[in-house]
Design an enzyme around this catalytic site. Sequence first.
Site, PDB file in Angstrom:
ATOM      1  N   SER A   1       0.879  -1.358   0.048  1.00  0.00           N
ATOM      2  CA  SER A   1       0.129  -0.014  -0.050  1.00  0.00           C
ATOM      3  C   SER A   1       0.534   1.340  -0.044  1.00  0.00           C
ATOM      4  CB  SER A   1      -1.009   0.075   1.060  1.00  0.00           C
ATOM      5  OG  SER A   1      -2.073  -0.601   1.173  1.00  0.00           O
TER       6      SER A   1
ATOM      7  N   LYS B   1       0.086   3.859  -2.668  1.00  0.00           N
ATOM      8  CA  LYS B   1      -1.251   4.850  -2.410  1.00  0.00           C
ATOM      9  C   LYS B   1      -0.436   6.231  -2.605  1.00  0.00           C
ATOM     10  CE  LYS B   1      -4.503   1.887  -0.437  1.00  0.00           C
ATOM     11  NZ  LYS B   1      -3.842   0.627  -0.342  1.00  0.00           N
TER      12      LYS B   1
ATOM     13  N   SER C   1      -5.998   3.235   4.318  1.00  0.00           N
ATOM     14  CA  SER C   1      -5.597   2.531   3.437  1.00  0.00           C
ATOM     15  C   SER C   1      -6.450   1.880   2.611  1.00  0.00           C
ATOM     16  CB  SER C   1      -4.527   1.558   4.014  1.00  0.00           C
ATOM     17  OG  SER C   1      -3.652   1.043   2.919  1.00  0.00           O
TER      18      SER C   1
END
Length: 965
Positions: A553, A556, A806
């Site tokens: 993640s 991101k 997230s």
Amino acid sequence: MNQLVVFRRVCTCFLLLLLVLQFAVSPAFAREDIGTRDALTDRIEKYLTDLKNDENSMGMYAGIAVYDLTDKTYLYRHNAERNYIPASNMKLFTTVAALDKLGPDYQWRTDVFLQGKVNAAGVLAGDLVLKGNGDPTLMPADLQQLAAAVKEAGVKRIDGDLLLDESYFDDTRLGVSWMWDDEPYGYSAQLSALSVHKNFVTIAISPGKAANTPPTMAMEPATTYVKINNQVQTVAGAETDITVERPRGKNEILLTGTIGVSAKPYEEDVSLEDPALFVGDIWKQQLLAQGIGFSPSTQIKKTSVTSGVPFRTHLSMPLGEVVVELNKQSDNFYAEMLLKTLGATEKGTGSAEAGSEAVADVMKRAGIDTGFRQVDGSGLSRFDLVTAEQIVKLLDFAQQQTYGVELEKSLPVAGVDGTLKNRMLTTDAEKNLMAKTGSMGGVNSLSGYVTAKNGHKLAFSILINGIYKSKYARDLQDFVGTLLASYPQITAPEGYVPAREKVYPLSVLLDPLFAQPQAVGVTAGVIVKSLDKTGDAAILYEKDADALLTPASNLKLLTTAAALSQLGENYVYKTELYGDAPVTKNGVQQGNLYLKGYGDPTISTENALQVQEGVTIEKIAAWIKQQGIRQVTGNLVLDESFFDKERLGLGWAWDDESYYYNPTLGALALNRGTVMVEYKPAKQAGEAVAFNLLPKTNYVTIVNESKTVEAGQENTFAILRDRGTNTIRLTGNLPLDHPGDYERVPVEEPAKYAGTVLQEAMASQGIQFAPGSQLIVQTVPPSAVKWHEFTSLPLKDIVAYLNKKSDNFYAEMLLKTIGAVKKGTGSAAAGAEVVQETVASFGGKTNFDMVDGSGLTRYNLISARHLASVLEGMAKQTSFAAFDASLPIAGVDGTLKNRLTDLAAAKTIHAKTGSMTGANSLSGYLTTQSGERLVVSIIMNGYVEDEDFFMELQDRIMSIVAAYE
């Protein structure tokens, strides 16, 4: 001095001279041997150094081990104890274990049972059963022979059913974490104990006789089990551009694209669903071809035969022959069937998990006790992790076994056959090197044996990950393979001086953390850089900062940074409502109602699924009611054309599809693409588990097969969705003392989901659609009249939720939005293109792979330096405050709420977390005790016994950096 004394002294001096000469000569031999090894080391190390200086290969990282089987010593090791995704080198583990446990002469059985009697007229008054035991080689011709045997037994007609027994294996059709977009292809075929033609059909398309004439198509084996929609067109020229699609969970194949009139025929192996029933269709064809008839009521069904003597048995070719095709051609299907066979024969369960346990038993005997992970037989899963040293140990072990020759026969030979047929031609390695290849996106491997110039046999393994351009990986392998074949006739590279490890201000504090035994299998990319200094002085620490790793993640950060920079922090999403005419005044609206989405990720229903203020289905329905509309005579038309129709990110795992973090995507989507199932135990044991569906919609079907059990019993409760459908199953047992919980479950076709819930909300407001009205997905016509526009919260608020929580759905919708707004194409690829342009504008390099917006796919490859460049670039943007505010704060909120809580500088750490099996990351901003502003990026990939170690190591790094002055 008497003669005896003189003689003794002379002898003593002579002996001393011999000893001196021996010590003088021995080091000379040792230096020659060491010198050869040094030359080998220097040649490889120089090559690796040169790769690190090329932008197309600098992110590549390799584990290499070379072992002299003759002298029983290592000639070279480079990161040989680190774990790597091995791709098809995993087949070596499966092959050796199979040869060890089953033996080269092992054969698979396929049995035919007659359940019932055959009367004088040749009628079988009962069922014909075909039982599979995992034969990966079964072909239609083998079924033809079995059908002929049934005919020879006098059977002319079957009044019962054709029953298929695949119970020797479990019903898990694909390997752990295989990628859904690989599924249509034969190399990712589904698995069953009863299989034929490797569970795929081969489609051949030949061009028409002239441009604009239909191409011809053939399918082998011919079957009605698979439906084909051939939309390929013949065009001028010799180029072919054909796309093969097979929707998840369906046996429908769509062929689109073009084939040049002068092109060669196009062939593709295409997989299928539920392979045992495919066998049944081919089996019935073969029986019919023998003149055997069936009752009109005969069905093809699956069953399980527990006892009985087979009427006829077909035996496969021996395992020793099977592994030749398995390794020469790198056949995934053979490897997977072999792994499940090991599970069935050695552990009593025909599963990949049981098979992996059987493989591990053999590995222990080979001296490989721990430190690796195997989840499938072929290496198609990126959960597999091994080291180069482990593979060399396995190759050494195999040489000491009677089946060692069988393993060697199965390996491709350089310049001769298999997957090495066209490699290392006209080099010393040609015909002298035999090895297993392995390749997939970002991964390439080569492991096997080579005969050196001095006649010694060497075992070697070259595992390479983080590959940006695959050519460089193959070239490295071929270089090393050729070098080993010429050993010891190797000259040192002229002028090469090994580079010294750079020492940074934090090296003495951080380097020991990576020397811990728990970290031996981990590749870590780390960079700590000051925002308050410039030049070399800004770099406080680096370790493999250019290695291309799976960021999870942390990706991101790129998506949200690009969105804020390119769209602006005050960008708002719109959702539009149209009609075929202006709003009526009599309450009956003639024509269609249109709802058009522009990718707003926050659209929700007003219940527990709502996580932010914004557009809700209830608000849309209420607005329609406020206009006085009571009835719509036309259809509800849903326009999702702002985005493409790719519902899942490329490379997402098939076995994640039931889970909230793997949502379906579309420009008109609701509740982050999911429904919520709340559940709790029933009042009494024995009753079905109680559940509640949010929103209360008919769009999904709940099948409750679960049961409440007594307190203290095992909790086996699970919520899963049938693939490609909106049927959700509740299964297993839930103890009475369970407090209850909920799961969010993704649904198919998000626009239809939003439309269905809107219809239901309108009905609750007293607004009806006329009988016969339909829910249709298509674009709003130019003639439609815009009624209203609903808007979201500003982007800065959406990004805050995205990064704090997230949220994968938000990230994917945002990436496609960037593509749609900036490139005119609402796709992940277009969005990623904008992201790379943004990174370049920040001064960062773009030699990385970005495939989705959330980091869920393992196709993503990026370095700590890339992430640091984004963090550094954003610190100079006007939208920095919004970006910084979106990041979790250590010890305070988001995904860092419970981490670094005892650190005095915790609140100054604003960072994005990321975690998947075998991958963990943490990147963001930190202010030291002395007030210096830093960017820190940490990406870790590899195998650890306890994955909490990743976070513990990250937190230790952050603590040390925060205290640095």
